[in-house]
Design a protein around this motif. Structure first.
Motif, PDB file in Angstrom:
ATOM      1  N   TRP A   6       1.075  -1.091  -0.177  1.00 44.12           N
ATOM      2  CA  TRP A   6       0.121   0.092   0.102  1.00 44.12           C
ATOM      3  C   TRP A   6       0.839   1.087   0.017  1.00 44.12           C
ATOM      4  O   TRP A   6       1.841   1.307   0.604  1.00 44.12           O
ATOM      5  N   LEU A  24       2.289   7.485 -10.099  1.00 46.64           N
ATOM      6  CA  LEU A  24       1.205   6.440 -10.138  1.00 46.64           C
ATOM      7  C   LEU A  24       1.962   5.163 -11.312  1.00 46.64           C
ATOM      8  O   LEU A  24       1.614   4.030 -11.278  1.00 46.64           O
ATOM      9  N   TYR A  27       4.487   3.170  -9.536  1.00 48.25           N
ATOM     10  CA  TYR A  27       3.852   2.067  -8.629  1.00 48.25           C
ATOM     11  C   TYR A  27       3.319   1.058  -9.347  1.00 48.25           C
ATOM     12  O   TYR A  27       3.338  -0.149  -9.087  1.00 48.25           O
ATOM     13  N   HIS A  28       2.523   1.349 -10.493  1.00 48.20           N
ATOM     14  CA  HIS A  28       2.064   0.120 -11.355  1.00 48.20           C
ATOM     15  C   HIS A  28       3.034  -0.586 -12.097  1.00 48.20           C
ATOM     16  O   HIS A  28       2.864  -1.762 -11.865  1.00 48.20           O
ATOM     17  N   GLN A  31       4.099  -2.885  -9.432  1.00 47.79           N
ATOM     18  CA  GLN A  31       3.003  -3.807  -8.952  1.00 47.79           C
ATOM     19  C   GLN A  31       2.565  -3.615  -7.783  1.00 47.79           C
ATOM     20  O   GLN A  31       2.055  -4.420  -6.882  1.00 47.79           O
ATOM     21  N   ASN A  34      -2.167  -1.560  -3.844  1.00 48.40           N
ATOM     22  CA  ASN A  34      -3.110  -0.177  -3.242  1.00 48.40           C
ATOM     23  C   ASN A  34      -2.500   0.909  -3.457  1.00 48.40           C
ATOM     24  O   ASN A  34      -1.307   1.252  -2.910  1.00 48.40           O
ATOM     25  N   TYR A  35      -3.146   2.027  -4.067  1.00 55.71           N
ATOM     26  CA  TYR A  35      -2.601   3.277  -4.123  1.00 55.71           C
ATOM     27  C   TYR A  35      -3.619   4.238  -3.695  1.00 55.71           C
ATOM     28  O   TYR A  35      -4.700   4.301  -4.420  1.00 55.71           O
ATOM     29  N   HIS A  48      -7.008   3.464  -5.341  1.00 55.23           N
ATOM     30  CA  HIS A  48      -6.762   2.968  -6.684  1.00 55.23           C
ATOM     31  C   HIS A  48      -6.374   1.281  -6.527  1.00 55.23           C
ATOM     32  O   HIS A  48      -5.500   0.820  -5.334  1.00 55.23           O
ATOM     33  N   ARG A  49      -6.722   0.337  -7.246  1.00 59.22           N
ATOM     34  CA  ARG A  49      -6.279  -1.060  -7.158  1.00 59.22           C
ATOM     35  C   ARG A  49      -5.570  -1.334  -8.427  1.00 59.22           C
ATOM     36  O   ARG A  49      -6.057  -1.037  -9.388  1.00 59.22           O
ATOM     37  N   CYS A  50      -4.440  -1.857  -8.211  1.00 56.46           N
ATOM     38  CA  CYS A  50      -3.488  -2.406  -9.465  1.00 56.46           C
ATOM     39  C   CYS A  50      -4.180  -3.394 -10.145  1.00 56.46           C
ATOM     40  O   CYS A  50      -4.487  -4.382  -9.628  1.00 56.46           O
ATOM     41  N   TYR A  55      -4.106   1.299 -13.153  1.00 56.88           N
ATOM     42  CA  TYR A  55      -4.946   1.196 -11.598  1.00 56.88           C
ATOM     43  C   TYR A  55      -6.339   1.505 -11.966  1.00 56.88           C
ATOM     44  O   TYR A  55      -6.917   2.363 -12.923  1.00 56.88           O
ATOM     45  N   ASN A  57      -9.762   2.904 -10.166  1.00 56.69           N
ATOM     46  CA  ASN A  57     -10.475   3.790  -9.483  1.00 56.69           C
ATOM     47  C   ASN A  57     -11.386   2.974  -8.585  1.00 56.69           C
ATOM     48  O   ASN A  57     -12.534   2.610  -9.198  1.00 56.69           O
TER      49      ASN A  57
END
Length: 90
Positions: A6, A24, A27-28, A31, A34-35, A48-50, A55, A57
Motif C-alpha cells: 500500500w 502512479l 507504482y503500477h 505492481q 493499493n495506491y 486505486h487497485r492495481c 490502476y 479507481n
C-alpha cells in the motif's frame, strides 16, 4: 526488492502532477497493489487497485463520508480524520 502492499500520497500544490502521473506509473510498473491519493485542498480520498492494464479507481470519498477503503476494508472510518477531524466525534 519488495514492493509495498500500500502507498498513500498526500498531494501538495507544487508536486501534484508528479504524484498523479509519474509516481502512479512507477507504482503500477512495480505492481503496488493499493495506491491512495489524499487531496487536502479538496478534502478527497481516492483509492486505486492495481490491475493488469493500470490502476482502477475503486473509491472516491470526501470529508463527511464513512468508508471501508481497501486494503483496510475490515474497518469503517471517517474520511474526515485525514483532514483533522476528531475520530471520536464521527
Amino acid at each position: 526488492m519488495l514492493a509495498p502492499d500500500w502507498v498513500c500520497e498526500v498531494l501538495s500544490p507544487s508536486n501534484t502532477r508528479n504524484d498523479l502521473v509519474k509516481k502512479l506509473r512507477t507504482y503500477h510498473r512495480c505492481q503496488v497493489p493499493n495506491y491512495w491519493v489524499v487531496d487536502p485542498m479538496n478534502e478527497v480520498l481516492t483509492v486505486h487497485r492495481c490491475m493488469e492494464g493500470g490502476y482502477l479507481n475503486v473509491l472516491t470519498a470526501e470529508r463527511g463520508e464513512r468508508v471501508r477503503a481497501e486494503p483496510f476494508d475490515a474497518i469503517e472510518w471517517s474520511v474526515g480524520v485525514l483532514f483533522g477531524d476528531d475520530p471520536d466525534e464521527q
